[in-house]
Design an enzyme around this catalytic site. Structure first.
Site, short mmCIF file in Angstrom:
data_model
loop_
_atom_site.label_atom_id
_atom_site.label_comp_id
_atom_site.label_asym_id
_atom_site.label_seq_id
_atom_site.Cartn_x
_atom_site.Cartn_y
_atom_site.Cartn_z
CB CYS A 83 -91.07 16.35 -43.06
SG CYS A 83 -89.76 17.46 -42.55
CB CYS A 205 -80.02 18.59 -49.30
SG CYS A 205 -78.52 17.92 -48.59
CB ILE A 208 -85.28 26.01 -46.86
CG1 ILE A 208 -84.49 25.12 -45.89
CG2 ILE A 208 -86.18 27.00 -46.13
CD1 ILE A 208 -83.42 25.86 -45.11
CE LYS A 334 -81.61 18.50 -55.19
NZ LYS A 334 -82.06 19.89 -55.30
CG HIS A 338 -89.46 19.25 -47.92
ND1 HIS A 338 -90.75 18.89 -47.60
CD2 HIS A 338 -88.68 18.72 -46.94
CE1 HIS A 338 -90.75 18.17 -46.48
NE2 HIS A 338 -89.51 18.07 -46.05
#
Lengths: 390, 100
Positions: A83, A205, A208, A334, A338
């Site tokens: 990442c 989290c 995606i 967030k 991402h």
């Protein structure tokens, strides 16, 4: 030699089912070239930050792939660091300019993730971890959950404090028209969301996402620049670029309450920039999970160990507070989204736009120094950049 | 299919760790696993500190909620780690089991 970002552009982040990777690249690069007011003939090399094109899309050889799409024939590289691929690509591009090999380089961070099932993406993301971790069945949220629990044991960090990171970042993203989630949430939404890996819940989290971001980096002559600089399209000087690595696996780390790669990269970046962290006005940090923003604030030196969670809970790093530092004004990973390989470049594009004063509703006033921190895996790679408005 | 050569190569490590004692350092419960582990979810995983300073990452088996805490004593046991393919060999590896 002075080096600056002369152009930056980020596409919309989100579930972009109608947009191909090629189209994302064209939009991001076209936008960055327009912003820099240069033609692509001035580009001496292309650096592509990407993590998952091989494992998910079956496409490697990304340097040539995007050079073809952009109708370039200059040297082109893919840089991979999980990442942190985007940040690592920018670091490599800066090294290319500093070496004297290239004068002006283009960095493209890009990721297409939503074409694949969440289970497949979960397996692909674990390629950033160690073999032992994969065998155990742990997932990426699981690794950060283990860090969160260790932090709670050591400093009493609460689930409410973790949740306050997501609430702040969703508020910031509600002011960012390119963010994946432009909706505000409250503490209860986070605390009542389904548990993913205890103590982390769904809204702790990052999502995606699909998206791309491009920056153009060039050697500059500061004396000349001052005369032509104007507030509309100011150059943003890169005053530090640092990378540090650590063990791939979490079990082999000496401490579970810090990411020592972030600490090391942060210290070398501040030393290179010749400033203290108190002078930083804005930071884009790698909040892949809520605990990660808390760790970043402490490891970069903004707060003492065990003090960041409370400060974030009290709103000290939010746009509304107008405090000493605003963290993740874009909405962070967030809420801005991402797309793995795009994130590190997107963070830098955000800092550039903030320092130029072009961020409209989410603009941080009078920002002079900005920092971007990008993390790969559970902290095996950390990249820190520092920028200054000229 | 997991390569038999890879399984064979890892056996040395599995044999070395089997039977070793340790303690849980930090843990979580995986509720949203990848496809290969879907049938087992939810399941706990942990960082385990073994005697002699070795730390491993392992799934916790045969556990109850009260066993999931920092400092809980565990022992390394040999368990099947993935569903084998129809014609593949069964991959065994290390998991950790709470002891009194």
């Amino acid at each position: 030699m002075d080096i600056a970002v002369i152009g930056a552009y980020t596409t919309r982040f989100g579930e972009l089912w109608g947009t191909s990777p090629r189209a994302l690249a064209r939009e991001a690069v076209g936008g960055a070239l327009d912003d820099a007011k240069i033609s692509k003939q001035s580009i001496d090399a292309l650096y592509v930050g990407n993590m998952l094109s091989g494992i998910l899309g079956g496409q490697e050889h990304l340097g040539a792939f995007f050079a073809e799409e952009l109708n370039l024939s200059c040297p082109a590289y893919k840089v991979e660091g999980a990442c942190a691929s985007g940040g690592l690509a920018v670091h490599s591009a800066i090294a290319g300019v500093k070496s004297g090999q290239y004068r002006t380089v283009l960095v493209l961070g890009i990721e297409k993730m939503t074409d694949h099932t969440p289970e497949d993406v979960a397996i692909a993301l674990m390629s950033a971890g160690s073999d032992e971790e994969r065998v155990s069945g742990v997932t990426f949220p699981g690794l950060y959950a283990i860090l969160a629990r260790a932090h709670t044991e050591a400093y009493g960090t609460t689930e409410k404090q973790l949740a306050s990171v997501s609430v702040k970042n969703h508020y910031h993203a509600s002011l960012n028209p390119k963010a994946h989630f432009q909706k505000q949430i409250n503490l209860n939404h986070v605390l009542e969301s389904p548990r993913i890996a205890d103590p982390l819940k769904l809204l702790d989290c990052s999502p995606i996402s699909d998206g791309a971001s491009a920056v153009i980096i060039s050697q500059i002559n500061m004396n000349k620049t001052k005369k032509i600089g104007n507030s509309e399209n100011r150059l943003i000087q890169i005053i530090a670029s640092a990378v540090a690595t650590d063990t791939l696996g979490l079990a082999q780390r000496r401490s579970l309450t810090e990411l020592s790669s972030t600490k090391k990269a942060g210290i070398s970046a501040l030393r290179e920039a010749g400033i203290s962290c108190r002078e930083i006005d804005i930071a884009e940090v790698h909040d892949c999970f809520s605990i990660a923003e808390i760790l970043a604030m402490e490891d970069l030196g903004f707060y003492e160990k065990g003090k960041a969670a409370k400060a974030i809970e009290n709103g000290k790093t939010s746009l509304v507070s107008g405090g000493a530092i605003v963290v993740n004004p874009s909405g962070g990973l967030k809420a801005c989204g991402h797309p793995a390989g795009a994130t590190g470049v997107r963070q830098i594009a955000e800092i550039v736009e903030q320092l130029r004063g072009r961020c409209d509703k989410r603009q941080v006033k009078n920002a002079r120094f900005g920092l971007a921190q990008n993390v790969g895996g559970s902290g095996a790679t950390a990249v820190v950049h520092i920028f200054k408005s000229i | 299919m997991t390569s038999p050569v890879k399984i064979w190569r890892n056996q040395k490590n599995t044999c070395y760790l089997a039977g070793k004692n340790g303690k849980i350092v930090s843990w979580t419960i995986i509720r949203s696993p990848s496809s290969a582990y879907k049938a087992h979810a939810p399941y706990p995983v942990a960082i385990v500190a073994l005697d002699r300073g070795i730390r491993i990452f392992a799934q916790i088996v045969d556990s109850q909620n009260k066993d999931l805490r920092k400092g809980q004593k565990v022992v390394c046991v040999i368990r099947r780690i993935l569903e084998p393919d129809k014609e593949g060999i069964i991959p065994y590896g290390i998991k950790a089991k709470p002891v009194e």
